[in-house]
Write an enzyme that holds these catalytic residues in place. Structure first.
Site, mmCIF file in Angstrom:
data_model
loop_
_atom_site.group_PDB
_atom_site.id
_atom_site.type_symbol
_atom_site.label_atom_id
_atom_site.label_comp_id
_atom_site.label_asym_id
_atom_site.label_seq_id
_atom_site.Cartn_x
_atom_site.Cartn_y
_atom_site.Cartn_z
ATOM 1 N N GLU A 124 40.233 -2.287 64.156
ATOM 2 C CA GLU A 124 38.887 -2.722 64.527
ATOM 3 C C GLU A 124 37.863 -1.773 63.910
ATOM 4 O OE1 GLU A 124 36.435 -3.998 68.572
ATOM 5 O OE2 GLU A 124 37.987 -2.455 68.724
ATOM 6 N N LYS A 197 35.441 -11.857 67.932
ATOM 7 C CA LYS A 197 35.862 -11.284 69.214
ATOM 8 C C LYS A 197 35.331 -12.128 70.367
ATOM 9 C CE LYS A 197 36.133 -6.715 71.429
ATOM 10 N NZ LYS A 197 35.739 -5.291 71.242
ATOM 11 N N CYS A 243 40.828 -6.167 70.119
ATOM 12 C CA CYS A 243 40.668 -5.126 71.136
ATOM 13 C C CYS A 243 40.637 -5.679 72.559
ATOM 14 C CB CYS A 243 39.413 -4.307 70.828
ATOM 15 S SG CYS A 243 39.404 -2.684 71.649
#
Length: 374
Positions: A124, A197, A243
Protein backbone atom coordinates in the site's frame (compact mmCIF):
# COMPACT_ATOMS: atom_id res chain seq x y z
CA UNK A 1 -13.59 2.88 -13.02
CA UNK A 2 -11.69 -0.04 -14.43
CA UNK A 3 -12.34 -3.26 -12.64
CA UNK A 4 -11.48 -6.83 -13.45
CA UNK A 5 -14.06 -9.40 -12.90
CA UNK A 6 -16.74 -11.20 -10.98
CA UNK A 7 -20.12 -9.99 -11.92
CA UNK A 8 -18.63 -6.60 -12.78
CA UNK A 9 -18.84 -4.99 -16.18
CA UNK A 10 -15.78 -3.37 -17.69
CA UNK A 11 -16.73 0.02 -19.14
CA UNK A 12 -15.77 1.20 -22.60
CA UNK A 13 -13.47 3.76 -20.96
CA UNK A 14 -10.87 1.01 -20.57
CA UNK A 15 -9.70 1.33 -24.15
CA UNK A 16 -8.83 4.99 -23.64
CA UNK A 17 -6.99 4.86 -20.36
CA UNK A 18 -3.46 6.22 -20.47
CA UNK A 19 -3.54 6.98 -24.20
CA UNK A 20 0.10 8.06 -24.15
CA UNK A 21 1.28 4.73 -22.81
CA UNK A 22 1.62 1.51 -24.83
CA UNK A 23 -0.03 -1.72 -23.72
CA UNK A 24 -2.34 -0.30 -21.06
CA UNK A 25 -5.67 -1.17 -22.62
CA UNK A 26 -7.43 -4.15 -21.08
CA UNK A 27 -8.97 -7.10 -22.89
CA UNK A 28 -12.58 -7.18 -23.99
CA UNK A 29 -12.86 -10.76 -22.71
CA UNK A 30 -12.95 -9.36 -19.18
CA UNK A 31 -16.47 -8.07 -19.71
CA UNK A 32 -19.20 -10.03 -18.04
CA UNK A 33 -17.67 -13.39 -17.28
CA UNK A 34 -20.44 -14.28 -14.88
CA UNK A 35 -20.75 -17.67 -13.19
CA UNK A 36 -23.81 -19.77 -13.93
CA UNK A 37 -23.70 -21.75 -10.70
CA UNK A 38 -22.28 -20.66 -7.36
CA UNK A 39 -23.62 -23.01 -4.75
CA UNK A 40 -23.98 -26.25 -6.71
CA UNK A 41 -20.41 -27.46 -6.32
CA UNK A 42 -17.70 -27.18 -3.70
CA UNK A 43 -15.30 -26.39 -6.50
CA UNK A 44 -17.43 -24.05 -8.57
CA UNK A 45 -15.25 -21.14 -9.67
CA UNK A 46 -12.25 -21.98 -7.49
CA UNK A 47 -9.76 -21.90 -10.35
CA UNK A 48 -10.14 -25.57 -11.25
CA UNK A 49 -12.51 -26.87 -13.92
CA UNK A 50 -15.76 -28.27 -12.55
CA UNK A 51 -18.71 -30.29 -13.82
CA UNK A 52 -20.70 -27.06 -14.08
CA UNK A 53 -19.99 -24.43 -16.71
CA UNK A 54 -17.36 -22.07 -15.35
CA UNK A 55 -16.84 -18.39 -16.01
CA UNK A 56 -16.59 -17.70 -19.70
CA UNK A 57 -12.95 -17.09 -20.42
CA UNK A 58 -11.95 -18.86 -17.22
CA UNK A 59 -12.05 -22.42 -18.48
CA UNK A 60 -8.26 -22.65 -18.79
CA UNK A 61 -8.28 -23.13 -22.55
CA UNK A 62 -4.94 -24.37 -23.76
CA UNK A 63 -4.30 -26.26 -20.53
CA UNK A 64 -5.93 -29.38 -21.86
CA UNK A 65 -4.15 -32.09 -19.89
CA UNK A 66 -6.67 -32.97 -17.21
CA UNK A 67 -7.05 -35.47 -14.43
CA UNK A 68 -10.42 -36.27 -12.90
CA UNK A 69 -11.24 -37.17 -9.32
CA UNK A 70 -14.63 -38.35 -8.12
CA UNK A 71 -15.64 -37.63 -4.55
CA UNK A 72 -18.73 -37.27 -2.41
CA UNK A 73 -19.02 -33.61 -3.39
CA UNK A 74 -18.86 -34.14 -7.13
CA UNK A 75 -16.26 -34.50 -9.81
CA UNK A 76 -13.09 -32.44 -9.72
CA UNK A 77 -11.18 -31.90 -12.94
CA UNK A 78 -7.65 -30.65 -12.34
CA UNK A 79 -5.29 -29.24 -14.88
CA UNK A 80 -2.04 -31.17 -14.82
CA UNK A 81 0.01 -28.48 -16.54
CA UNK A 82 0.40 -26.08 -13.61
CA UNK A 83 -0.87 -26.45 -10.06
CA UNK A 84 1.49 -24.02 -8.37
CA UNK A 85 2.67 -20.44 -8.71
CA UNK A 86 5.63 -18.54 -7.30
CA UNK A 87 4.75 -15.14 -5.92
CA UNK A 88 6.88 -12.31 -4.59
CA UNK A 89 5.70 -9.66 -2.14
CA UNK A 90 7.89 -6.56 -2.18
CA UNK A 91 8.35 -4.91 1.21
CA UNK A 92 9.54 -1.61 -0.21
CA UNK A 93 11.21 1.30 1.49
CA UNK A 94 9.00 4.31 0.75
CA UNK A 95 9.97 7.89 1.47
CA UNK A 96 9.09 11.44 0.49
CA UNK A 97 10.91 11.31 -2.88
CA UNK A 98 8.29 10.01 -5.33
CA UNK A 99 10.64 9.47 -8.32
CA UNK A 100 13.00 7.51 -6.04
CA UNK A 101 10.09 5.41 -4.78
CA UNK A 102 9.05 4.61 -8.34
CA UNK A 103 12.59 3.72 -9.42
CA UNK A 104 13.05 1.50 -6.39
CA UNK A 105 9.79 -0.33 -7.09
CA UNK A 106 10.82 -0.84 -10.71
CA UNK A 107 14.20 -2.25 -9.67
CA UNK A 108 12.67 -4.62 -7.12
CA UNK A 109 10.09 -5.89 -9.62
CA UNK A 110 12.93 -6.76 -11.99
CA UNK A 111 14.84 -8.47 -9.17
CA UNK A 112 11.85 -10.57 -8.18
CA UNK A 113 11.25 -11.54 -11.80
CA UNK A 114 14.89 -12.62 -12.20
CA UNK A 115 14.38 -14.86 -9.16
CA UNK A 116 11.49 -16.63 -10.82
CA UNK A 117 8.42 -14.86 -9.47
CA UNK A 118 5.38 -15.19 -11.72
CA UNK A 119 3.09 -12.92 -9.68
CA UNK A 120 4.50 -9.84 -7.94
CA UNK A 121 2.69 -7.83 -5.28
CA UNK A 122 3.58 -4.31 -4.11
CA UNK A 123 2.57 -2.64 -0.81
CA UNK A 124 0.00 0.00 0.00
CA UNK A 125 1.14 3.56 -0.78
CA UNK A 126 4.09 2.28 -2.78
CA UNK A 127 4.97 5.72 -4.21
CA UNK A 128 4.20 8.05 -1.29
CA UNK A 129 4.31 8.41 2.47
CA UNK A 130 1.12 7.21 4.12
CA UNK A 131 -0.83 10.10 5.56
CA UNK A 132 -3.89 12.25 4.90
CA UNK A 133 -1.75 15.32 4.24
CA UNK A 134 0.26 13.46 1.59
CA UNK A 135 -2.60 12.04 -0.47
CA UNK A 136 -3.47 15.24 -2.40
CA UNK A 137 0.20 16.03 -3.09
CA UNK A 138 1.11 12.57 -4.40
CA UNK A 139 -2.16 11.76 -6.19
CA UNK A 140 -1.94 10.97 -9.92
CA UNK A 141 -4.57 11.19 -12.64
CA UNK A 142 -4.49 7.75 -14.23
CA UNK A 143 -7.50 8.18 -16.51
CA UNK A 144 -5.99 11.25 -18.16
CA UNK A 145 -2.70 9.44 -18.77
CA UNK A 146 -0.81 11.54 -16.24
CA UNK A 147 0.42 8.77 -13.97
CA UNK A 148 4.13 8.08 -13.96
CA UNK A 149 3.48 5.31 -11.45
CA UNK A 150 0.98 3.46 -13.64
CA UNK A 151 3.25 3.86 -16.65
CA UNK A 152 6.14 2.31 -14.73
CA UNK A 153 3.97 -0.57 -13.49
CA UNK A 154 2.72 -1.36 -16.98
CA UNK A 155 6.20 -1.29 -18.47
CA UNK A 156 7.64 -3.37 -15.63
CA UNK A 157 4.98 -6.05 -16.05
CA UNK A 158 5.57 -6.18 -19.79
CA UNK A 159 9.36 -6.05 -19.72
CA UNK A 160 9.63 -8.72 -17.02
CA UNK A 161 6.74 -10.85 -18.30
CA UNK A 162 5.07 -11.07 -14.91
CA UNK A 163 1.60 -10.60 -13.49
CA UNK A 164 1.68 -7.53 -11.28
CA UNK A 165 -0.56 -6.25 -8.50
CA UNK A 166 0.78 -2.75 -8.14
CA UNK A 167 0.16 -2.14 -4.47
CA UNK A 168 -1.70 1.12 -4.10
CA UNK A 169 -1.13 4.81 -4.61
CA UNK A 170 -3.27 7.95 -4.30
CA UNK A 171 -5.36 8.50 -7.43
CA UNK A 172 -7.15 11.66 -8.48
CA UNK A 173 -10.32 10.88 -10.43
CA UNK A 174 -11.60 13.18 -13.21
CA UNK A 175 -14.24 14.53 -10.80
CA UNK A 176 -11.50 15.57 -8.38
CA UNK A 177 -12.12 12.87 -5.78
CA UNK A 178 -9.12 11.06 -4.33
CA UNK A 179 -8.95 7.28 -3.98
CA UNK A 180 -6.51 4.75 -2.58
CA UNK A 181 -6.23 2.67 -5.75
CA UNK A 182 -4.64 -0.64 -6.70
CA UNK A 183 -4.03 -1.35 -10.39
CA UNK A 184 -3.20 -4.81 -11.72
CA UNK A 185 -1.44 -5.74 -14.94
CA UNK A 186 -1.00 -8.85 -17.05
CA UNK A 187 2.25 -10.08 -18.58
CA UNK A 188 1.76 -7.87 -21.64
CA UNK A 189 1.55 -4.76 -19.48
CA UNK A 190 -2.20 -4.43 -20.01
CA UNK A 191 -4.05 -2.74 -17.18
CA UNK A 192 -6.70 -5.31 -16.37
CA UNK A 193 -8.12 -4.55 -12.93
CA UNK A 194 -8.62 -1.67 -10.52
CA UNK A 195 -9.54 -1.88 -6.85
CA UNK A 196 -10.40 1.28 -4.96
CA UNK A 197 -10.11 0.82 -1.21
CA UNK A 198 -13.64 0.04 -0.05
CA UNK A 199 -13.29 0.52 3.71
CA UNK A 200 -11.51 3.69 4.77
CA UNK A 201 -9.20 3.66 7.77
CA UNK A 202 -11.02 5.86 10.28
CA UNK A 203 -9.99 4.95 13.83
CA UNK A 204 -9.44 6.59 17.20
CA UNK A 205 -7.55 4.65 19.86
CA UNK A 206 -7.00 7.22 22.62
CA UNK A 207 -3.40 7.68 23.61
CA UNK A 208 -2.14 5.49 20.75
CA UNK A 209 -3.31 6.44 17.27
CA UNK A 210 -5.98 8.50 15.54
CA UNK A 211 -6.30 8.41 11.78
CA UNK A 212 -9.10 9.39 9.40
CA UNK A 213 -8.61 8.53 5.75
CA UNK A 214 -12.05 9.89 4.93
CA UNK A 215 -10.72 13.41 5.54
CA UNK A 216 -9.02 13.10 2.13
CA UNK A 217 -10.20 9.95 0.37
CA UNK A 218 -13.44 8.65 -1.09
CA UNK A 219 -14.26 4.93 -0.79
CA UNK A 220 -14.53 2.49 -3.66
CA UNK A 221 -17.79 0.66 -4.21
CA UNK A 222 -17.02 -2.79 -5.65
CA UNK A 223 -15.07 -5.96 -4.97
CA UNK A 224 -12.35 -6.67 -7.54
CA UNK A 225 -11.17 -9.95 -9.03
CA UNK A 226 -8.10 -10.60 -11.20
CA UNK A 227 -8.18 -14.02 -12.87
CA UNK A 228 -4.75 -14.98 -14.21
CA UNK A 229 -6.22 -17.73 -16.40
CA UNK A 230 -7.99 -14.99 -18.36
CA UNK A 231 -4.54 -13.90 -19.51
CA UNK A 232 -2.74 -17.13 -20.29
CA UNK A 233 -1.67 -17.69 -16.70
CA UNK A 234 -2.21 -20.50 -14.20
CA UNK A 235 -5.58 -21.17 -12.53
CA UNK A 236 -5.27 -18.43 -9.96
CA UNK A 237 -8.31 -16.29 -9.22
CA UNK A 238 -7.40 -13.35 -7.00
CA UNK A 239 -9.66 -11.26 -4.80
CA UNK A 240 -8.09 -7.88 -4.10
CA UNK A 241 -8.45 -5.61 -1.08
CA UNK A 242 -6.39 -2.82 0.44
CA UNK A 243 -5.28 -2.83 4.09
CA UNK A 244 -8.38 -2.04 6.21
CA UNK A 245 -10.50 -4.09 3.77
CA UNK A 246 -9.08 -7.25 5.37
CA UNK A 247 -10.95 -6.52 8.61
CA UNK A 248 -14.27 -7.19 6.89
CA UNK A 249 -14.76 -10.95 6.42
CA UNK A 250 -17.89 -10.40 4.37
CA UNK A 251 -15.79 -9.04 1.50
CA UNK A 252 -13.58 -12.11 1.66
CA UNK A 253 -16.61 -14.41 1.72
CA UNK A 254 -17.84 -12.72 -1.45
CA UNK A 255 -14.49 -13.52 -3.03
CA UNK A 256 -14.77 -17.11 -1.81
CA UNK A 257 -18.27 -17.39 -3.32
CA UNK A 258 -17.00 -15.97 -6.59
CA UNK A 259 -14.26 -18.58 -6.79
CA UNK A 260 -11.07 -16.96 -5.54
CA UNK A 261 -8.23 -19.17 -4.32
CA UNK A 262 -5.89 -16.29 -3.44
CA UNK A 263 -6.65 -13.04 -1.60
CA UNK A 264 -4.15 -10.19 -1.92
CA UNK A 265 -4.04 -7.20 0.42
CA UNK A 266 -1.47 -4.45 0.01
CA UNK A 267 -1.50 -2.96 3.51
CA UNK A 268 0.27 -0.55 5.83
CA UNK A 269 -0.72 -1.37 9.39
CA UNK A 270 0.93 0.71 12.11
CA UNK A 271 2.83 -0.35 15.21
CA UNK A 272 -0.35 -0.49 17.30
CA UNK A 273 -2.71 -2.39 14.99
CA UNK A 274 0.09 -4.38 13.36
CA UNK A 275 1.39 -5.85 16.59
CA UNK A 276 -2.13 -6.77 17.67
CA UNK A 277 -3.84 -7.92 14.50
CA UNK A 278 -1.61 -8.28 11.40
CA UNK A 279 -0.87 -12.00 11.73
CA UNK A 280 -4.26 -12.73 13.27
CA UNK A 281 -6.13 -11.23 10.31
CA UNK A 282 -3.93 -12.85 7.65
CA UNK A 283 -4.43 -16.28 9.19
CA UNK A 284 -8.12 -15.74 9.94
CA UNK A 285 -9.06 -14.67 6.42
CA UNK A 286 -7.12 -17.62 5.00
CA UNK A 287 -8.99 -19.98 7.31
CA UNK A 288 -12.37 -18.30 6.66
CA UNK A 289 -12.07 -18.73 2.90
CA UNK A 290 -9.75 -21.76 2.72
CA UNK A 291 -7.61 -19.75 0.33
CA UNK A 292 -4.10 -18.31 0.29
CA UNK A 293 -3.65 -14.78 1.61
CA UNK A 294 -0.82 -12.40 0.68
CA UNK A 295 -0.51 -9.37 2.99
CA UNK A 296 2.13 -6.94 1.66
CA UNK A 297 3.43 -4.02 3.72
CA UNK A 298 5.97 -1.28 3.12
CA UNK A 299 9.04 -1.51 5.33
CA UNK A 300 9.24 0.35 8.63
CA UNK A 301 10.74 3.84 8.77
CA UNK A 302 10.87 5.23 12.31
CA UNK A 303 11.75 8.69 10.97
CA UNK A 304 8.45 8.92 9.07
CA UNK A 305 5.20 10.46 10.35
CA UNK A 306 3.52 7.05 10.06
CA UNK A 307 5.41 3.92 11.05
CA UNK A 308 4.42 0.84 9.05
CA UNK A 309 4.42 -2.52 10.78
CA UNK A 310 6.20 -4.42 8.00
CA UNK A 311 6.09 -8.19 8.49
CA UNK A 312 4.81 -8.94 4.98
CA UNK A 313 3.20 -12.37 5.20
CA UNK A 314 1.69 -15.20 3.16
CA UNK A 315 -0.70 -17.68 4.78
CA UNK A 316 -2.10 -20.92 3.38
CA UNK A 317 -5.67 -22.34 3.23
CA UNK A 318 -5.10 -24.08 6.58
CA UNK A 319 -4.33 -20.73 8.21
CA UNK A 320 -0.63 -21.48 8.60
CA UNK A 321 2.15 -19.01 7.82
CA UNK A 322 3.98 -19.87 4.58
CA UNK A 323 6.47 -17.04 4.96
CA UNK A 324 7.01 -13.78 6.85
CA UNK A 325 9.49 -10.92 6.71
CA UNK A 326 10.70 -8.70 9.52
CA UNK A 327 10.36 -4.92 9.34
CA UNK A 328 13.26 -4.07 6.99
CA UNK A 329 13.10 -3.75 3.18
CA UNK A 330 13.07 -7.23 1.66
CA UNK A 331 11.28 -9.55 -0.75
CA UNK A 332 9.13 -12.46 0.41
CA UNK A 333 8.97 -15.37 -2.04
CA UNK A 334 6.39 -18.11 -1.68
CA UNK A 335 5.48 -21.15 -3.78
CA UNK A 336 1.73 -21.63 -3.60
CA UNK A 337 0.46 -25.19 -4.09
CA UNK A 338 -2.97 -24.60 -5.59
CA UNK A 339 -4.08 -28.15 -4.86
CA UNK A 340 -4.04 -27.25 -1.17
CA UNK A 341 -7.11 -25.10 -1.73
CA UNK A 342 -8.98 -28.11 -3.08
CA UNK A 343 -7.63 -30.42 -0.38
CA UNK A 344 -8.68 -28.17 2.48
CA UNK A 345 -12.10 -27.51 0.98
CA UNK A 346 -12.56 -31.27 0.67
CA UNK A 347 -11.28 -32.02 4.18
CA UNK A 348 -13.58 -29.50 5.82
CA UNK A 349 -16.37 -28.46 3.43
CA UNK A 350 -17.83 -25.85 5.73
CA UNK A 351 -18.65 -23.63 2.79
CA UNK A 352 -21.34 -26.20 1.98
CA UNK A 353 -22.38 -26.62 5.59
CA UNK A 354 -23.58 -23.08 6.23
CA UNK A 355 -27.05 -22.79 7.77
CA UNK A 356 -28.82 -20.59 5.27
CA UNK A 357 -32.03 -21.06 7.24
CA UNK A 358 -30.37 -19.13 10.09
CA UNK A 359 -28.01 -16.67 8.38
CA UNK A 360 -27.02 -15.65 4.84
CA UNK A 361 -24.46 -13.50 3.09
CA UNK A 362 -26.20 -11.09 0.77
CA UNK A 363 -24.62 -8.86 -1.87
CA UNK A 364 -25.76 -7.37 -5.15
CA UNK A 365 -22.61 -8.83 -6.68
CA UNK A 366 -23.62 -12.32 -5.64
CA UNK A 367 -27.17 -11.65 -6.82
CA UNK A 368 -25.85 -10.64 -10.24
CA UNK A 369 -23.89 -13.88 -10.43
CA UNK A 370 -26.82 -16.21 -9.73
CA UNK A 371 -27.86 -18.55 -12.55
CA UNK A 372 -30.98 -17.55 -14.48
CA UNK A 373 -34.23 -19.11 -13.31
CA UNK A 374 -35.70 -21.78 -15.57
Amino acid sequence: ALRGAGALMLPSLLGTVLPHTPRLAGRASLTAFIPTVLQASLFAHCAFSTPVRAFSGSSLTGLNRRKKYQGSYGELTMQQQQTSIKIACLQLSVGADKPANIRNANDKIAEAARNGAELIVLPECMNSPYGVKYFPEYAENVVEGESETAIMLSKAARDNKVFLIGGSFPERAPDGKLYNSCYSFNQDGDMVALHKKVHLFDIDIPGQITFKESDALAPGDTPTIFDLSEHGGPPVRIGIGICYDIRFPELCWIYRNLGCNLLVFPGAFNLVTGAAHWELLARSRAMDTQAYVAFCSPSRDMSADYNAWGHTMVTDPWGQIVGELEEKPDILYADLDLTQVVTRRLNMPYHLQKRKDIYQLTSKFLDDAKPPQK
